[in-house]
Design a protein around this motif. Structure first.
Motif, PDB file in Angstrom:
ATOM      1  N   LEU A  12      40.027  18.052  24.374  1.00 54.47           N
ATOM      2  CA  LEU A  12      39.607  16.921  25.061  1.00 54.47           C
ATOM      3  C   LEU A  12      41.008  16.132  25.383  1.00 54.47           C
ATOM      4  O   LEU A  12      40.994  15.452  26.386  1.00 54.47           O
ATOM      5  CB  LEU A  12      38.813  16.040  24.166  1.00 54.47           C
ATOM      6  N   ALA A  13      41.836  16.071  24.570  1.00 54.60           N
ATOM      7  CA  ALA A  13      43.246  15.139  24.943  1.00 54.60           C
ATOM      8  C   ALA A  13      44.132  15.988  25.630  1.00 54.60           C
ATOM      9  O   ALA A  13      44.314  15.125  26.466  1.00 54.60           O
ATOM     10  CB  ALA A  13      43.914  14.794  23.570  1.00 54.60           C
ATOM     11  N   LEU A  14      44.174  17.128  25.622  1.00 56.36           N
ATOM     12  CA  LEU A  14      45.235  17.657  26.400  1.00 56.36           C
ATOM     13  C   LEU A  14      44.709  18.508  27.687  1.00 56.36           C
ATOM     14  O   LEU A  14      45.540  19.223  28.381  1.00 56.36           O
ATOM     15  CB  LEU A  14      45.945  18.597  25.473  1.00 56.36           C
ATOM     16  N   GLY A  15      43.171  18.927  27.521  1.00 60.20           N
ATOM     17  CA  GLY A  15      43.049  19.731  28.504  1.00 60.20           C
ATOM     18  C   GLY A  15      43.498  21.148  28.570  1.00 60.20           C
ATOM     19  O   GLY A  15      43.438  21.733  27.351  1.00 60.20           O
ATOM     20  N   GLU A  16      43.801  21.861  29.539  1.00 63.13           N
ATOM     21  CA  GLU A  16      44.359  23.167  29.456  1.00 63.13           C
ATOM     22  C   GLU A  16      45.521  23.399  28.762  1.00 63.13           C
ATOM     23  O   GLU A  16      45.695  24.660  28.110  1.00 63.13           O
ATOM     24  CB  GLU A  16      44.306  23.812  31.038  1.00 63.13           C
ATOM     25  N   MET A  17      46.196  22.468  28.685  1.00 60.58           N
ATOM     26  CA  MET A  17      47.593  22.517  28.044  1.00 60.58           C
ATOM     27  C   MET A  17      47.121  22.583  26.640  1.00 60.58           C
ATOM     28  O   MET A  17      48.368  23.390  25.938  1.00 60.58           O
ATOM     29  CB  MET A  17      48.465  21.101  28.340  1.00 60.58           C
ATOM     30  N   ILE A  37      73.856  31.789  33.861  1.00 52.59           N
ATOM     31  CA  ILE A  37      72.919  31.790  33.133  1.00 52.59           C
ATOM     32  C   ILE A  37      71.746  30.681  33.447  1.00 52.59           C
ATOM     33  O   ILE A  37      72.050  29.381  33.767  1.00 52.59           O
ATOM     34  CB  ILE A  37      73.434  31.130  31.588  1.00 52.59           C
ATOM     35  N   ASN A  38      70.578  31.133  33.804  1.00 56.45           N
ATOM     36  CA  ASN A  38      69.567  30.360  34.218  1.00 56.45           C
ATOM     37  C   ASN A  38      68.588  29.649  33.221  1.00 56.45           C
ATOM     38  O   ASN A  38      67.526  30.546  32.849  1.00 56.45           O
ATOM     39  CB  ASN A  38      68.860  30.965  35.219  1.00 56.45           C
ATOM     40  N   LEU A  39      68.674  28.496  32.850  1.00 49.14           N
ATOM     41  CA  LEU A  39      67.486  27.987  32.069  1.00 49.14           C
ATOM     42  C   LEU A  39      66.764  26.689  32.614  1.00 49.14           C
ATOM     43  O   LEU A  39      66.384  25.924  31.783  1.00 49.14           O
ATOM     44  CB  LEU A  39      68.407  27.298  30.474  1.00 49.14           C
ATOM     45  N   ALA A  40      67.042  26.622  33.914  1.00 49.92           N
ATOM     46  CA  ALA A  40      66.161  25.411  34.606  1.00 49.92           C
ATOM     47  C   ALA A  40      64.681  25.401  34.547  1.00 49.92           C
ATOM     48  O   ALA A  40      64.254  26.488  34.715  1.00 49.92           O
ATOM     49  CB  ALA A  40      66.598  25.322  35.981  1.00 49.92           C
ATOM     50  N   GLY A  41      64.279  24.378  34.546  1.00 50.44           N
ATOM     51  CA  GLY A  41      62.686  24.292  34.519  1.00 50.44           C
ATOM     52  C   GLY A  41      62.038  23.069  34.121  1.00 50.44           C
ATOM     53  O   GLY A  41      62.573  22.522  33.148  1.00 50.44           O
ATOM     54  N   GLU A  42      61.095  22.782  34.756  1.00 54.79           N
ATOM     55  CA  GLU A  42      60.201  21.421  34.432  1.00 54.79           C
ATOM     56  C   GLU A  42      59.699  21.691  33.073  1.00 54.79           C
ATOM     57  O   GLU A  42      59.179  22.761  32.727  1.00 54.79           O
ATOM     58  CB  GLU A  42      58.842  21.251  35.448  1.00 54.79           C
ATOM     59  N   PRO A  43      59.702  21.017  31.947  1.00 55.78           N
ATOM     60  CA  PRO A  43      59.080  21.166  30.658  1.00 55.78           C
ATOM     61  C   PRO A  43      57.575  21.475  30.747  1.00 55.78           C
ATOM     62  O   PRO A  43      56.870  20.709  31.419  1.00 55.78           O
ATOM     63  CB  PRO A  43      59.399  19.888  29.939  1.00 55.78           C
ATOM     64  N   ILE A  44      57.126  22.653  30.169  1.00 59.05           N
ATOM     65  CA  ILE A  44      55.742  23.167  30.152  1.00 59.05           C
ATOM     66  C   ILE A  44      54.883  22.137  29.531  1.00 59.05           C
ATOM     67  O   ILE A  44      53.657  22.093  29.698  1.00 59.05           O
ATOM     68  CB  ILE A  44      55.782  24.680  29.581  1.00 59.05           C
ATOM     69  N   ALA A  45      55.396  21.453  28.532  1.00 56.85           N
ATOM     70  CA  ALA A  45      54.515  20.751  27.686  1.00 56.85           C
ATOM     71  C   ALA A  45      54.571  19.079  27.861  1.00 56.85           C
ATOM     72  O   ALA A  45      54.494  18.425  27.167  1.00 56.85           O
ATOM     73  CB  ALA A  45      54.623  20.832  26.287  1.00 56.85           C
ATOM     74  N   GLY A  46      55.424  18.781  29.017  1.00 58.12           N
ATOM     75  CA  GLY A  46      55.598  17.496  29.265  1.00 58.12           C
ATOM     76  C   GLY A  46      54.673  16.592  29.604  1.00 58.12           C
ATOM     77  O   GLY A  46      54.576  15.435  29.206  1.00 58.12           O
ATOM     78  N   LYS A  47      53.853  17.300  30.355  1.00 60.55           N
ATOM     79  CA  LYS A  47      52.518  16.304  30.759  1.00 60.55           C
ATOM     80  C   LYS A  47      51.307  17.148  30.868  1.00 60.55           C
ATOM     81  O   LYS A  47      51.508  18.479  30.887  1.00 60.55           O
ATOM     82  CB  LYS A  47      53.018  15.867  32.457  1.00 60.55           C
TER      83      LYS A  47
END
Length: 302
Positions: free
Chosen positions: A260-265, A63-73
């Motif tokens: 303005l605060a988050l840019g593309e995210m 079971i593969n759940l690994a990954g950098e949080p997409i909304a972390g930065k």
């Protein structure tokens, strides 16, 4: 079963470990085995990486759940690369190890996200939805598309692969709600932008049950939308959360301010999709929390 789980110490992974550990032998891949063992228990085997494994012959499932949080930065070019590579590299490695196995795991369940679909307005989307070239050019689609391709490389007569395109996971002690709750509890919550964008959500319990369902049902394979059957608009979601918390939700978050605060995210908040789990329902999976009111009633019951 002997199961290898990546991302085991995360919000979803840690709950999955608790669900599976009574009946299965778990090996948990985590960057910090010591802290993970303190959190999840010493009964499991822990790995810091896969470098010492030549194959996955000793496992029945992965079971593969690994990954950098997409909304972390904020999505700088460096952060975008981290988001991509943290998903692509581990998934490519797992698929390569499965293919190198003489007795490979029979099941590989790998995470993806509803961001695969990109911006889709107010239409409801199932697993068979055909994407436009515009949607395919969006960052979230590129991340998920390559992520899924890497997992599907492991498909063979011996190994079935299930891809779970996960929506917004709702739980009281982590995930997106942990970031939203402080403002809502103070009565400062409100709709985002025009409030019409779709929010494809799933209760944490239903997500881990869906993953377990895929492990236990050999007919499951291919793409699954990991969302509840009733996606809602941001406006409806916000109102339901305020009602459950008994707080007002009348302070909107304007789109221009978020950009303005988050840019593309900011696209994660301003745009959305109405995604439905057609395949999970067709395979017989039953959701415990099928409506947003049911989900919030359980989450905030205390």
């Amino acid at each position: 079963m002997k199961i290898l789980i990546t991302g085991a110490s995360g919000f979803v992974g840690s709950q999955l470990v608790k669900l599976l550990s009574p009946q299965h032998r778990l090996t948990l891949l985590t960057r910090s085995p010591g802290s993970a063992a303190a959190k999840l228990g010493a009964a499991h085997r822990y790995l810091a990486d896969l470098d010492n494994l030549a194959n996955l012959d000793s496992f029945d499932a992965v079971i593969n759940l690994a990954g950098e949080p997409i909304a972390g930065k904020r999505w700088s070019s460096v952060q975008k690369e981290a988001i991509c590579q943290s998903r692509w590299q581990i998934t490519n490695k797992i698929s390569a190890l499965i293919k190198a196995s003489q007795n490979p795991p029979s099941t590989f369940v790998s995470a993806s996200a509803v961001g695969f679909y990109g911006r889709q307005g107010e239409q409801h989307i199932n697993e068979d939805f055909n994407l436009s070239q515009e949607s395919k050019s969006e960052f979230t689609h590129k991340v998920c598309s390559q992520w899924e391709k890497a997992a599907l490389n492991a498909v063979s007569d011996s190994t079935r692969v299930c891809i779970v395109r996960i929506g917004l996971v709702l739980g009281a002690h982590g995930g997106a709600l942990a970031k939203m709750l402080p403002a809502f509890k103070l009565g400062l919550g409100g709709p985002i932008a025009n409030g019409k964008q779709g929010m494809s959500w799933i209760h944490q319990t239903d997500l881990i049950r869906l993953i377990e369902f895929m492990l236990n049902n050999k007919q499951c394979s291919g793409i699954y939308n990991g969302c509840a059957p009733a996606p809602v608009s941001n406006k409806v979601f916000t109102h339901a959360m305020g009602t459950a918390l008994k707080r007002p939700t009348c302070i909107p978050a304007p789109a221009f301010g978020l950009r303005l605060a988050l840019g593309e995210m900011s696209t994660l908040l301003i745009d959305g999709q109405y995604v439905v789990p057609q395949k999970a329902l067709a395979d017989g999976f039953e959701f415990s929390y099928a409506t947003i009111d049911d989900a919030f009633s359980e989450i905030f019951k205390s």
